[in-house]
Scaffold this active site. Sequence first.
Site, mmCIF file in Angstrom:
data_model
loop_
_atom_site.group_PDB
_atom_site.id
_atom_site.type_symbol
_atom_site.label_atom_id
_atom_site.label_comp_id
_atom_site.label_asym_id
_atom_site.label_seq_id
_atom_site.Cartn_x
_atom_site.Cartn_y
_atom_site.Cartn_z
ATOM 1 N N LYS A 113 0.847 -1.187 0.000
ATOM 2 C CA LYS A 113 0.000 0.000 0.000
ATOM 3 C C LYS A 113 0.882 1.236 0.000
ATOM 4 O O LYS A 113 1.868 1.285 0.751
ATOM 5 C CB LYS A 113 -0.882 0.002 1.252
ATOM 6 C CG LYS A 113 -1.879 -1.141 1.282
ATOM 7 C CD LYS A 113 -3.034 -0.843 0.370
ATOM 8 C CE LYS A 113 -4.020 -1.981 0.316
ATOM 9 N NZ LYS A 113 -5.107 -1.713 -0.623
ATOM 10 N N LYS A 136 -13.272 -7.736 -8.319
ATOM 11 C CA LYS A 136 -13.777 -8.211 -7.019
ATOM 12 C C LYS A 136 -15.273 -8.453 -7.213
ATOM 13 O O LYS A 136 -15.995 -7.511 -7.544
ATOM 14 C CB LYS A 136 -13.586 -7.152 -5.928
ATOM 15 C CG LYS A 136 -12.136 -6.837 -5.591
ATOM 16 C CD LYS A 136 -12.051 -5.782 -4.489
ATOM 17 C CE LYS A 136 -10.606 -5.421 -4.205
ATOM 18 N NZ LYS A 136 -10.472 -4.297 -3.259
HETATM 19 O O1 LIG Z 1 -8.140 -9.391 0.863
HETATM 20 C C1 LIG Z 1 -6.944 -9.063 0.707
HETATM 21 O O2 LIG Z 1 -6.008 -9.752 1.070
HETATM 22 C C2 LIG Z 1 -6.609 -7.785 0.016
HETATM 23 C C3 LIG Z 1 -7.107 -6.656 0.714
HETATM 24 C C4 LIG Z 1 -6.858 -5.347 0.009
HETATM 25 O O3 LIG Z 1 -5.772 -5.096 -0.473
HETATM 26 C C5 LIG Z 1 -7.911 -4.432 -0.031
HETATM 27 C C6 LIG Z 1 -9.116 -4.717 0.507
HETATM 28 C C7 LIG Z 1 -10.076 -3.739 0.647
HETATM 29 C C8 LIG Z 1 -9.810 -2.460 0.355
HETATM 30 C C9 LIG Z 1 -8.469 -2.040 0.050
HETATM 31 O O4 LIG Z 1 -7.771 -1.591 1.120
HETATM 32 C C10 LIG Z 1 -7.665 -3.126 -0.625
HETATM 33 C C11 LIG Z 1 -7.779 -2.944 -2.079
HETATM 34 O O5 LIG Z 1 -7.988 -1.804 -2.463
HETATM 35 O O6 LIG Z 1 -7.667 -3.872 -2.874
HETATM 36 MG MG LIG Z 2 -7.243 -1.839 -4.397
#
Ligand SMILES: O=C(O)CCC(=O)C1=CC=C[C@@H](O)[C@@H]1C(=O)O
Ligand SMILES: [Mg+2]
Length: 370
Positions: free
Chosen positions: A166, A265
């Site tokens: 991140k 997703k």
């Molecule tokens: O489920 C996972 O391991 C990944 C999670 C993840 O990176 C995210 C989940 C939800 C919101 C965000 O912060 C982020 C994303 O943006 O993909």
């Molecule tokens: Mg993302």
Amino acid sequence: MTISIKQITLHHLQMKLKHPFTTSFGTVENKDFYIIEMDDGEGHQGYGESVAFTAPWYTEETFKTNGHMMRDFLIPLLLNNPIEHPDDVSKLFKSVKRNNMAKASLEGAVWDLYAKQEGMSLAKALGGTKLEVEAGIAIGMQPTIEQLLKKMETSIEQGYKRVKLKIKPGQDIEVLKEVRSHYPDLPIMVDGNSAYTLEDMAHLKELDAFQLLMIEQPLAHDDIVDHAKLQSVINTPICLDESIHSLEDAKKAIELGSCKVINIKPGRVGGLTVAKQIHDYCVAKGVAVWCGGMLEAGVGRAQNIALSSLAGFEFPGDNAGSANYWEKDIIKPEVIAEKGIIKVQTSPGIGYVIDQEALVKFKIGEEIFS
Ligand SMILES: O=C(O)CCC(=O)C1=CC=C[C@@H](O)[C@@H]1C(=O)O
Ligand SMILES: [Mg+2]
């Protein structure tokens, strides 16, 4: 043949993440979510999971809006209209605007129920062909670079095929310099979660030096125009996440040149049917896709794995093993990423069984509709 749905139960679960997950917006420590149980009255139960967080920082949906939408609009639609195939659910839900995570929670349960009624795996029902999928891991922001490097080391030892970090302004270039000095060749991608604007264009261009697989959603959550401008000047492939809520969004983003990759997703796009349509469209257009995560518990994770078995999911997903997130997951067996590989289940439906003991342990409420 009509998919019979006799009863729908919303199990409200509360689970604490093993490690808090920090993004440019804040930190998630606990998850409140629904496990949707759909009973056909003939011995089959289909399961879905709601993925919205408790606050609307990722999209506008929350755990509570998911409950409201399901209870007051979507469940009555499902119980009062015959459905012949899970693909019919997204059509039926069209009269309700957006609220994609609420829709996907129920649609996922219909897909699982349908696959079980047909005696086939969810992966197969979706058209998946892979027998195993590669797992990636998303590491949240860490208080220090040392802690980040430690987390990365553990993830690499566990065999994860790529690491997602991140970033946000002030926590990007310097971090990546340090990371790359330790891991010059590791497949790495970064996620900005909308923390930048076009004013950061020159700054974001500096990321090209780090051979990143991609940068996920650097600009506004609802933008595709500025992303196209940015993609025209940076070499790092842009991957859209928050901006893509439908097949139409994907078509427009691709036409504009806003991205070279799409993170699919199911929750964000309204379910597995639309997820599959976006996958098919991107494959036809030569745009790469991969399956994102929402820090799911076992049911959502199992559905993401089934989806990832479709041939076009060429990058590893954000689908780490259960133990990365939870002390105890709610499915048996738990999801295991062995050397970064997850086996796609072949038994009917999601292919994992609900751990009833865990369900009871984490459950704080229940609503039944029939
Ligand atoms: O489920 C996972 O391991 C990944 C999670 C993840 O990176 C995210 C989940 C939800 C919101 C965000 O912060 C982020 C994303 O943006 O993909
Ligand atoms: Mg993302």
